[in-house]
Design a protein around this motif. Structure first.
Motif, mmCIF file in Angstrom:
data_model
loop_
_atom_site.group_PDB
_atom_site.id
_atom_site.type_symbol
_atom_site.label_atom_id
_atom_site.label_comp_id
_atom_site.label_asym_id
_atom_site.label_seq_id
_atom_site.Cartn_x
_atom_site.Cartn_y
_atom_site.Cartn_z
ATOM 1 N N TYR A 1 0.595 -1.219 -0.194
ATOM 2 C CA TYR A 1 -0.066 -0.013 -0.051
ATOM 3 C C TYR A 1 0.889 1.166 0.084
ATOM 4 C CZ TYR A 1 -4.196 -2.539 0.704
ATOM 5 O OH TYR A 1 -5.442 -3.409 0.954
ATOM 6 N N GLY A 2 2.122 1.058 -0.143
ATOM 7 C CA GLY A 2 3.015 2.257 -0.156
ATOM 8 C C GLY A 2 3.429 2.935 1.284
ATOM 9 N N ASN A 3 3.031 2.011 2.372
ATOM 10 C CA ASN A 3 3.755 2.254 3.872
ATOM 11 C C ASN A 3 5.344 2.410 3.552
ATOM 12 O OD1 ASN A 3 1.187 2.773 5.563
ATOM 13 N ND2 ASN A 3 0.967 0.876 4.562
ATOM 14 N N GLN A 4 6.032 3.343 3.952
ATOM 15 C CA GLN A 4 7.425 3.359 3.882
ATOM 16 C C GLN A 4 8.104 3.483 5.178
ATOM 17 O OE1 GLN A 4 8.962 6.470 4.613
ATOM 18 N NE2 GLN A 4 10.494 7.087 3.018
ATOM 19 N N VAL B 1 5.776 -3.350 7.092
ATOM 20 C CA VAL B 1 7.069 -2.625 7.269
ATOM 21 C C VAL B 1 7.285 -2.696 8.851
ATOM 22 C CG1 VAL B 1 6.945 -1.213 5.320
ATOM 23 C CG2 VAL B 1 5.830 -0.288 7.318
ATOM 24 N N ASP B 2 8.364 -2.436 9.273
ATOM 25 C CA ASP B 2 8.578 -2.551 10.902
ATOM 26 C C ASP B 2 8.247 -1.310 11.509
ATOM 27 O OD1 ASP B 2 9.637 -5.373 10.297
ATOM 28 O OD2 ASP B 2 11.806 -4.545 10.322
ATOM 29 N N LEU B 3 8.334 -0.281 10.884
ATOM 30 C CA LEU B 3 7.778 1.132 11.259
ATOM 31 C C LEU B 3 7.266 1.924 10.246
ATOM 32 C CD1 LEU B 3 7.451 2.867 13.978
ATOM 33 C CD2 LEU B 3 9.795 4.035 13.154
ATOM 34 N N VAL B 4 6.083 2.280 10.357
ATOM 35 C CA VAL B 4 5.490 3.373 9.438
ATOM 36 C C VAL B 4 6.135 4.684 9.567
ATOM 37 C CG1 VAL B 4 3.557 4.492 8.253
ATOM 38 C CG2 VAL B 4 3.388 2.107 9.175
ATOM 39 N N CYS B 5 6.756 4.987 8.494
ATOM 40 C CA CYS B 5 7.276 6.597 8.575
ATOM 41 C C CYS B 5 6.495 7.272 7.380
ATOM 42 C CB CYS B 5 8.726 6.577 8.194
ATOM 43 S SG CYS B 5 10.001 5.565 9.262
ATOM 44 N N GLY B 6 6.460 6.989 6.092
ATOM 45 C CA GLY B 6 5.503 7.698 5.418
ATOM 46 C C GLY B 6 4.364 6.919 5.240
ATOM 47 N N VAL B 7 3.341 7.445 5.056
ATOM 48 C CA VAL B 7 1.672 6.760 5.132
ATOM 49 C C VAL B 7 1.336 6.395 3.783
ATOM 50 C CG1 VAL B 7 -0.587 7.532 5.709
ATOM 51 C CG2 VAL B 7 1.346 8.832 6.976
ATOM 52 N N GLY B 8 0.853 5.080 3.906
ATOM 53 C CA GLY B 8 0.546 4.332 2.946
ATOM 54 C C GLY B 8 -1.024 4.529 2.621
ATOM 55 N N VAL C 1 9.220 0.594 -13.047
ATOM 56 C CA VAL C 1 8.451 1.767 -12.473
ATOM 57 C C VAL C 1 6.939 0.993 -11.833
ATOM 58 C CG1 VAL C 1 7.252 3.925 -12.799
ATOM 59 C CG2 VAL C 1 9.496 3.256 -14.170
ATOM 60 N N LEU C 2 6.822 1.325 -10.705
ATOM 61 C CA LEU C 2 5.627 0.897 -10.047
ATOM 62 C C LEU C 2 4.564 2.096 -9.783
ATOM 63 C CD1 LEU C 2 7.156 -1.252 -7.480
ATOM 64 C CD2 LEU C 2 6.954 -1.955 -9.705
ATOM 65 N N HIS C 3 3.412 1.960 -9.832
ATOM 66 C CA HIS C 3 2.516 2.851 -9.336
ATOM 67 C C HIS C 3 1.001 2.280 -8.690
ATOM 68 C CE1 HIS C 3 -0.726 2.291 -13.130
ATOM 69 N NE2 HIS C 3 -0.034 1.096 -12.772
ATOM 70 N N LEU D 1 -3.157 -0.285 -4.369
ATOM 71 C CA LEU D 1 -2.122 -1.450 -4.221
ATOM 72 C C LEU D 1 -1.035 -1.193 -5.405
ATOM 73 C CD1 LEU D 1 -4.418 -4.721 -3.733
ATOM 74 C CD2 LEU D 1 -2.638 -3.570 -1.944
ATOM 75 N N LEU D 2 -0.034 -1.318 -4.917
ATOM 76 C CA LEU D 2 1.094 -1.100 -5.802
ATOM 77 C C LEU D 2 1.089 -2.252 -7.181
ATOM 78 C CD1 LEU D 2 4.452 -0.773 -3.949
ATOM 79 C CD2 LEU D 2 3.587 0.904 -5.567
ATOM 80 N N ARG D 3 1.296 -1.852 -8.235
ATOM 81 C CA ARG D 3 1.356 -2.817 -9.518
ATOM 82 C C ARG D 3 2.231 -2.184 -10.146
ATOM 83 N NH1 ARG D 3 -4.193 -2.939 -11.727
ATOM 84 N NH2 ARG D 3 -3.210 -3.922 -13.493
ATOM 85 N N VAL D 4 2.750 -2.929 -11.398
ATOM 86 C CA VAL D 4 3.971 -2.643 -12.133
ATOM 87 C C VAL D 4 3.475 -1.968 -13.249
ATOM 88 C CG1 VAL D 4 5.627 -3.613 -13.735
ATOM 89 C CG2 VAL D 4 5.232 -4.514 -11.516
ATOM 90 N N ARG D 5 3.977 -0.642 -13.566
ATOM 91 C CA ARG D 5 3.603 0.312 -14.599
ATOM 92 C C ARG D 5 4.352 -0.170 -15.882
ATOM 93 N NH1 ARG D 5 3.535 6.790 -14.220
ATOM 94 N NH2 ARG D 5 1.305 6.144 -13.575
ATOM 95 N N SER D 6 5.828 -0.269 -15.799
ATOM 96 C CA SER D 6 6.523 -0.475 -16.852
ATOM 97 C C SER D 6 7.844 -1.527 -16.228
ATOM 98 C CB SER D 6 7.058 0.611 -17.450
ATOM 99 O OG SER D 6 7.966 1.464 -16.692
ATOM 100 N N LEU D 7 8.371 -2.322 -16.968
ATOM 101 C CA LEU D 7 9.720 -2.943 -16.885
ATOM 102 C C LEU D 7 10.685 -2.210 -17.618
ATOM 103 C CD1 LEU D 7 8.156 -6.495 -17.440
ATOM 104 C CD2 LEU D 7 8.787 -5.447 -15.081
ATOM 105 N N HIS D 8 11.623 -2.120 -16.980
ATOM 106 C CA HIS D 8 13.006 -1.448 -17.680
ATOM 107 C C HIS D 8 13.397 -2.453 -18.769
ATOM 108 C CE1 HIS D 8 12.950 1.450 -14.857
ATOM 109 N NE2 HIS D 8 13.738 0.940 -13.825
ATOM 110 N N PRO D 9 14.008 -1.931 -19.918
ATOM 111 C CA PRO D 9 14.387 -2.864 -20.942
ATOM 112 C C PRO D 9 15.345 -3.996 -20.599
ATOM 113 C CG PRO D 9 14.583 -0.501 -21.571
ATOM 114 C CD PRO D 9 14.195 -0.481 -20.074
#
Length: 253
Positions: free
Chosen positions: A105-108, A154-161, A185-187, A193-201
């Motif tokens: 969910y993007g919790n960092q 995550v072990d501790l939430v710093c950035g809010v997901g 690149v994920l979005h 929820l995180l999903r894949v936008r693009s894969l690097h070549p």
């Protein structure tokens, strides 16, 4: 440009696209590739982007990476540290931070690894992550895409997901953008929820799955774009002639 395009240069333009059309906001870039990306965006798609030397000056023309404002560039204005908090609270900033851990969910987490009462590893602390994620758009840069970074919890939430923002009734200015890694690149989907936008070549879906500690949707993923000739020249000759970008994403044989 006859020299082969490197993975670091692909990551650089992916980071630059984060600020595409951002307007007159302060670019907060943590890490070499985000710094290259912010400068590249300023010189191409986002001429109104405000750049900092990382200390106390806004730069209309920043020096090449690895040099200070005293070594080159053009200082636009002085910004004391206390003013940065006013800019954050006003929303006139867009941050690209790192992540020691990040969940679906993007919790960092950038603070510690393990139980917070007795951590196995002490990291840099919560820093400005909570304020960033509740006041303005926040993106992330991960130089080593691995299951140790992309974790179930995550072990501790710093950035809010996204899940926590919604549980709080919807934080008005909460805006997670994308996660750029050395593989993809994920979005975030409509479900947060995180999903894949693009894969690097050269990167496969299976590589990303193995490097991620939770299930992530890869359907519809495209290929990350390559830098054009103008972008390559700026990266190699103007922004990062010392090739510091390859310290974060090394050239592999």
């Amino acid at each position: 440009m006859t020299e082969e395009i490197t993975r670091a240069e692909v990551c650089a333009v992916a980071c630059a696209d984060v600020w595409r059309g951002a307007g007159e906001v302060l670019a907060h870039a943590v890490g070499v590739l985000p710094a290259v990306g912010a400068r590249l965006a300023r010189l191409t798609t986002s001429p109104d982007l405000v750049l900092s030397d990382g200390e106390a000056f806004f730069m209309s023309e920043p020096p090449p990476l690895g040099r200070t404002a005293a070594d080159g560039g053009v200082v636009e204005s002085w910004v004391p540290y206390r003013r940065v908090f006013d800019i954050v609270a006003s929303g006139r900033r867009q941050s690209m931070m790192g992540a020691s851990q990040i969940d679906r969910y993007g919790n960092q987490n950038i603070s510690l690894i393990g139980d917070w009462k007795r951590p196995a590893r002490q990291l840099i602390g919560v820093r400005g992550a909570p304020g960033n994620t509740v006041n303005h758009r926040t993106d992330y840069w991960v130089a080593r895409h691995s299951p140790k970074v992309f974790v179930e919890k995550v072990d501790l939430v710093c950035g809010v997901g996204n899940d926590r923002a919604r549980a709080a009734g919807g934080l008005r200015f909460h805006h997670l953008g994308v996660v750029v890694t050395d593989l993809a690149v994920l979005h975030y989907g409509d479900d947060g929820l995180l999903r894949v936008r693009s894969l690097h070549p050269g990167v496969t879906e299976e590589q990303v799955r193995r490097a991620t500690g939770f299930e992530m949707d890869t359907s519809g993923a495209t290929t990350t774009r390559l830098p054009d000739e103008t972008e390559l020249r700026l990266i190699r000759e103007v922004i990062d002639p010392r090739r510091l970008r390859e310290r974060e994403v090394p050239v592999t044989p």
